[in-house]
Design a protein around this motif. Structure first.
Motif, PDB file in Angstrom:
ATOM      1  N   MET A  43       0.883  -1.324  -0.041  1.00 38.39           N
ATOM      2  CA  MET A  43       0.061   0.087   0.047  1.00 38.39           C
ATOM      3  C   MET A  43       0.905   1.121   0.021  1.00 38.39           C
ATOM      4  SD  MET A  43      -3.095   1.101   2.465  1.00 38.39           S
ATOM      5  CE  MET A  43      -1.823   1.334   3.996  1.00 38.39           C
ATOM      6  N   ALA A  44       0.815   2.191  -1.111  1.00 32.49           N
ATOM      7  CA  ALA A  44       1.449   3.267  -1.270  1.00 32.49           C
ATOM      8  C   ALA A  44       1.321   4.383   0.170  1.00 32.49           C
ATOM      9  CB  ALA A  44       1.289   4.156  -2.292  1.00 32.49           C
ATOM     10  N   LEU A  45       2.317   5.000   0.404  1.00 31.05           N
ATOM     11  CA  LEU A  45       2.172   5.809   1.338  1.00 31.05           C
ATOM     12  C   LEU A  45       1.384   7.339   1.122  1.00 31.05           C
ATOM     13  CD1 LEU A  45       5.770   5.743   3.188  1.00 31.05           C
ATOM     14  CD2 LEU A  45       3.669   4.987   4.276  1.00 31.05           C
ATOM     15  N   LEU A  46       0.743   7.640   1.960  1.00 26.89           N
ATOM     16  CA  LEU A  46      -0.350   8.827   1.611  1.00 26.89           C
ATOM     17  C   LEU A  46       0.658  10.087   2.500  1.00 26.89           C
ATOM     18  CD1 LEU A  46      -3.932   7.598   1.896  1.00 26.89           C
ATOM     19  CD2 LEU A  46      -2.570   7.953   0.116  1.00 26.89           C
ATOM     20  N   PRO A  47       0.489  11.221   2.222  1.00 29.90           N
ATOM     21  CA  PRO A  47       1.166  12.359   2.728  1.00 29.90           C
ATOM     22  C   PRO A  47       0.920  12.383   4.247  1.00 29.90           C
ATOM     23  CG  PRO A  47       0.280  13.138   0.617  1.00 29.90           C
ATOM     24  CD  PRO A  47      -0.147  11.680   0.991  1.00 29.90           C
ATOM     25  N   THR A  90      -5.590  -9.939  10.096  1.00 26.62           N
ATOM     26  CA  THR A  90      -6.866  -8.921  10.255  1.00 26.62           C
ATOM     27  C   THR A  90      -6.463  -8.315  11.593  1.00 26.62           C
ATOM     28  OG1 THR A  90      -8.256 -10.441  11.107  1.00 26.62           O
ATOM     29  CG2 THR A  90      -8.267 -10.240   8.735  1.00 26.62           C
ATOM     30  N   ARG A  91      -7.143  -7.124  12.070  1.00 25.24           N
ATOM     31  CA  ARG A  91      -6.981  -6.845  13.674  1.00 25.24           C
ATOM     32  C   ARG A  91      -7.916  -7.695  14.371  1.00 25.24           C
ATOM     33  NH1 ARG A  91      -6.807  -0.623  14.447  1.00 25.24           N
ATOM     34  NH2 ARG A  91      -5.828   0.400  12.421  1.00 25.24           N
ATOM     35  N   GLU A  92      -8.978  -8.405  13.769  1.00 25.56           N
ATOM     36  CA  GLU A  92      -9.961  -9.142  14.566  1.00 25.56           C
ATOM     37  C   GLU A  92      -9.148 -10.468  15.082  1.00 25.56           C
ATOM     38  OE1 GLU A  92     -14.138 -11.379  14.448  1.00 25.56           O
ATOM     39  OE2 GLU A  92     -13.481 -10.249  12.704  1.00 25.56           O
ATOM     40  N   ALA A  93      -8.501 -11.053  14.052  1.00 26.09           N
ATOM     41  CA  ALA A  93      -7.632 -12.120  14.255  1.00 26.09           C
ATOM     42  C   ALA A  93      -6.564 -11.702  15.135  1.00 26.09           C
ATOM     43  CB  ALA A  93      -7.091 -12.970  13.190  1.00 26.09           C
ATOM     44  N   THR A 120       1.910  -1.746   7.860  1.00 26.52           N
ATOM     45  CA  THR A 120       0.815  -0.760   7.304  1.00 26.52           C
ATOM     46  C   THR A 120      -0.510  -1.415   7.734  1.00 26.52           C
ATOM     47  OG1 THR A 120       0.660  -2.464   5.581  1.00 26.52           O
ATOM     48  CG2 THR A 120       2.526  -0.672   5.345  1.00 26.52           C
ATOM     49  N   LEU A 121      -1.497  -0.503   7.816  1.00 27.99           N
ATOM     50  CA  LEU A 121      -2.736  -0.932   8.144  1.00 27.99           C
ATOM     51  C   LEU A 121      -3.795  -0.333   6.982  1.00 27.99           C
ATOM     52  CD1 LEU A 121      -2.758   1.091  11.713  1.00 27.99           C
ATOM     53  CD2 LEU A 121      -2.452  -1.317  11.262  1.00 27.99           C
ATOM     54  N   ASP A 122      -4.744  -1.477   6.586  1.00 27.49           N
ATOM     55  CA  ASP A 122      -5.413  -1.117   5.442  1.00 27.49           C
ATOM     56  C   ASP A 122      -6.852  -1.236   5.972  1.00 27.49           C
ATOM     57  OD1 ASP A 122      -6.937  -1.083   3.168  1.00 27.49           O
ATOM     58  OD2 ASP A 122      -6.261  -2.834   2.463  1.00 27.49           O
ATOM     59  N   SER A 123      -7.684   0.104   6.199  1.00 24.48           N
ATOM     60  CA  SER A 123      -8.880   0.074   6.996  1.00 24.48           C
ATOM     61  C   SER A 123      -9.715   0.540   5.582  1.00 24.48           C
ATOM     62  CB  SER A 123      -8.880   1.087   7.988  1.00 24.48           C
ATOM     63  OG  SER A 123      -8.131   0.758   8.985  1.00 24.48           O
ATOM     64  N   GLY A 145      -9.795  -4.599   9.091  1.00 27.61           N
ATOM     65  CA  GLY A 145      -8.746  -4.037   8.368  1.00 27.61           C
ATOM     66  C   GLY A 145      -7.607  -5.276   8.559  1.00 27.61           C
ATOM     67  N   ILE A 146      -6.822  -4.956   7.506  1.00 27.06           N
ATOM     68  CA  ILE A 146      -5.634  -5.771   7.516  1.00 27.06           C
ATOM     69  C   ILE A 146      -4.331  -4.885   8.019  1.00 27.06           C
ATOM     70  CG2 ILE A 146      -4.063  -7.197   5.898  1.00 27.06           C
ATOM     71  CD1 ILE A 146      -6.971  -8.166   5.836  1.00 27.06           C
TER      72      ILE A 146
END
Length: 777
Positions: free
Chosen positions: A1-5, A63-66, A92-95, A105-106
């Motif tokens: 996942m690319a970094l956002l500003p 996952t956050r849940e796992a 990295t956090l994918d929400s 999220g992952i």
């Protein structure tokens, strides 16, 4: 996942050492390097270590849940810990839209192979042993735990997994082992799951050895020269429902202490740093041939400053780190060209420069040992840095104190558990950890950061942004480059997490606590001068010239004396200049006793003159010459009268002047043309380049520059290796002019790269187009 500003800005705040990356792509590559991530993780607390190990145990992505299901989290801290780790570029956090809110999220580690050699002290699952486990070994495991082996190897693995899921049965079987084998099994289950067979010598391990008994019984698996406890067996032995815990900082026993703003002590710290730097400017501080300031010279410095030796060492370290003094060819410490600029700053900025320099030191100035083992407990001379865990412990101590409410303080011997939760450095330096905690509190007291075991108002303002707490310390790796685990026991603690952030300090928060510079002085009849507040640089310089500082606090006191006024006259100042200066700075009329002191000292000043030959003493009154030649106190000068008002001496003019002043006279030196020589003390300055940006690091600006960076270099190319080395400072081999050059300290210019070559012992400037190959060591 690319970094956002926003994410990139936060990472740069926490890890400003990566701001030199020319592009986001290169920053991503640096974030993915385990050797750069390990020191960052070491500077985070135990809960971050737990989550890092849990992600690795889950395969690097979950996952956050796992992840929540893997951990015991009674304080609901997982979300906060994940944000902290993501803010440091470790995960990295994918929400996304299907993430299900904050609990979905992952979560992905940036380091698929993991940063821990054995997460939670657990070995590999049976499935991951591969060829290291044979079918016969699997059959042994199945039989040991009550099954009947059947099928091929994959079937045997599934059989063994099903049997080992019954924790009660595994523990019952373990209870029937011989005592020594059972003790070893429990040790491997609670700590390191791997035991090296080479400790028993080369060749087959005797079956009587406990580890071989465990292997024969199917509890451990032999892989070459090592024996490893499978993860399934270790979990069964730890008990049903075992989970690593997120518990936060342990409670710190604290008691009420009087609240302090710390300004008085901070002002004294500024004065001591100034006095040391001025001492180095006029007399210099001798260094040992082996480097550093020896015990005898430390004593001389301490005596000159009127301080205990231990405190003098603190100021040597801090003032050297602040670049106010520097080493001249490894022979002596002298003041630098930055001292004059520092002296002109407001008191708050001067103090912040000292405090931040202290915070960044890797060693403990007042306990200068490495502390990793008994062999490294010998104190090292100041002021040079050395690899040590004391710096990380210092920052953890201050972070711990930040969790206490104002007016509550803690003692050093009661902070160990909380500090150990915040940094693994306590375990890395077992011989000196307690003393490092005590040194941090002691030094913080002398700087005005702490008072009575509690942060002062000044200390809280300094640490409010947390930026100064993020200087990385030395990294402790195992032989494989991975972090080792101490097992689950040290992680069972509690408290609250404080996430440090390396945003620059707001100068106003600290400066506002210091009184504004004062430009006037109150002159009193007892020949003292009182400045209520912080004197301006001009006022302080004038008073230092003509008076002696007696105390410096919120009200600083100087005292005028015949000796101090004579010192000003010796340096070329006349009575008229002194009196006009007093009138300019004084809040009221000059007291008559002080006016008389100046004029009377000036009247008698120079009645005796000393010239060369090797020395010639001249007096206006012949009786004075007679008195000098007959004085027992001047016998060493060898004075011999050759004329009514002239005597010759055997010593140099400087020595003759010194002896005459010791005897109570007020002589002056004269030049060859008969004019009076002003004796201005020689203040040497070692050239030092100032910091490029004193205002602090701007993470947002660095992120904007990075998003507009150059195109991505080809993977594995020379350009990629050069860019990485320029940012990390790591050594690199550059193939240029038919030779390999081992270089470091790379800097880029227009079409060139410059760095130091260890092979040639020279600085090379190389055209990048002519570099054939470049690769890191």
């Amino acid at each position: 996942m690319a970094l956002l500003p926003p994410a990139l800005t936060q990472i740069l705040r926490n890890r400003p050492e990566l701001a030199g990356a020319p592009s986001v792509d290169m920053l991503e590559r640096l974030l993915d390097r385990p050797e750069l991530a390990i020191p960052v993780l070491l500077d985070l607390d135990a809960d971050c270590h737990v989550v890092s190990q849990a992600i690795q145990a889950a395969g690097g992505a979950t996952t956050r849940e796992a992840l929540a299901g893997l951990l015991h989290d009674p304080l609901d801290r997982l979300g906060e810990v994940l944000e902290t780790m993501a803010g440091h570029g470790l995960i990295t956090l994918d929400s996304g839209p299907d993430s299900g809110g904050s609990d979905g999220g992952i979560v992905r580690s940036r380091h698929p192979a993991g940063l821990w050699q054995h997460p939670f002290g657990l070995g590999r699952p049976l499935r991951e042993f591969g060829k290291a486990v044979t079918a016969e070994t699997l059959k042994t495991i199945v039989r040991t735990f009550g099954g009947q082996p059947a099928g091929r190897k994959a079937d045997l693995v599934r059989q063994a997994e099903d049997l080992l899921a019954d924790g009660a049965a595994v523990r019952a079987r373990a209870a029937g082992l011989p005592a020594q084998a059972r003790a070893l099994l429990e040790s491997m289950a609670a700590g390191s799951p791997v035991l090296a067979g080479t400790q028993f010598g080369y060749g087959p391990v005797p079956r009587t050895q406990p580890v071989q008994r465990l292997a024969d019984a199917g509890f451990v698996i032999r892989d070459g020269w090592e024996y490893e406890l499978p993860r399934e067996i270790a979990l069964a032995l730890r008990g049903d429902g075992w989970k690593p815990a997120l518990t936060g900082q342990p409670e710190v026993p604290a008691g009420p202490v009087p609240e302090s703003d710390g300004v008085d002590v901070a002002l004294a710290a500024i004065e001591r740093a100034r006095a040391l730097a001025e001492l180095a400017a006029t007399e210099s501080v001798a260094e040992l041939k082996s480097g550093g300031v020896g015990v005898r010279e430390v004593r001389r410095v301490a005596k000159a400053l009127g301080l205990p030796e231990r405190e003098a060492v603190l100021w040597l370290d801090v003032v050297f780190e602040a670049d106010l003094i520097g080493s001249e060819q490894g022979e002596r410490l002298i003041a630098t060209t930055l001292l004059d600029d520092w002296l002109e700053r407001p008191a708050g900025r001067r103090w912040r420069a000292l405090a931040e320099s202290w915070l960044g030191l890797p060693q403990a100035p007042t306990y200068r040992v490495v502390g990793c083992c008994e062999e490294h407990m010998t104190p090292l001379p100041p002021p040079y840095e050395f690899a040590c865990e004391a710096g990380r412990i210092r920052r953890a101590v201050l972070q711990t104190l930040r969790t206490l409410p104002p007016g509550m303080g803690a003692e050093a011997d009661k902070m160990g558990e909380a500090v150990a939760w915040r940094t693994r450095a306590m375990a890395e330096a077992p011989e000196a950890a307690g003393e490092f905690v005590a040194a941090a509190l002691r030094e913080a007291e002398w700087l005005g950061v702490v008072a009575g075991g509690a942060l002062t108002t000044l200390g809280r303002a300094l640490l409010g942004s947390g930026g100064a707490l993020m200087t990385p310390g030395p990294t402790s790796l195992d032989s494989g480059g991975a972090l080792t685990t101490l097992g689950p026991a040290p992680l069972d603690s509690g408290g609250a997490l404080t996430t440090p952030g390396p945003a620059p300090l707001d100068a106003g928060d600290v400066d506002a606590l210091f009184p504004a510079p004062v430009t006037t002085v109150t002159l009193q009849n007892d020949l003292t001068a009182v400045v209520t507040g912080v004197p301006s640089p001009e006022l302080a310089a004038f008073l230092d010239l003509a008076a002696d500082l007696e105390s410096r606090d919120r009200a600083s006191v100087w005292r005028f004396s015949e000796a101090s006024v004579r010192r000003a006259l010796d340096q070329g100042t006349d009575a008229e200049t002194l009196l006009s200066g007093l009138e300019r700075f004084s809040a009221k009329a000059i007291p008559q006793p002080l006016s008389y002191l100046v004029t009377d000292t000036a009247r008698r000043h120079g009645t005796v003159k000393v010239a060369t030959a090797p020395s010639v003493v001249i007096a206006d009154d012949p009786a004075v010459i007679t008195e000098l030649c007959a004085a027992k106190a001047l016998r060493k000068a060898g004075l011999r009268r050759i004329a009514p008002t002239v005597a010759l001496g055997t010593l140099s003019p400087g020595e003759t002047l010194r002896l005459l002043r010791q005897a109570g006279h007020t002589p002056v030196g004269v030049a060859a043309d008969g004019t009076i020589q002003a004796e201005r003390p020689q203040r040497r300055r070692l050239p030092v380049e100032p910091s490029p940006d004193e205002a602090g690091f701007d993470a947002e600006a660095a992120a904007r520059v990075m998003f507009g960076g150059p195109a991505r270099p080809a993977p594995g190319s020379a350009e990629q290796a050069l860019q990485d080395a320029a940012v990390t400072g790591e050594p690199i081999v550059i193939v240029w002019r038919r030779g390999e050059h081992y270089m470091d300290g790379l800097e880029f210019g227009p079409g060139t790269v410059t760095g130091y070559c260890h092979d040639c012992d020279d600085i090379h400037r190389i055209e990048r187009a002519k570099i054939k190959k470049a690769y890191p060591l």
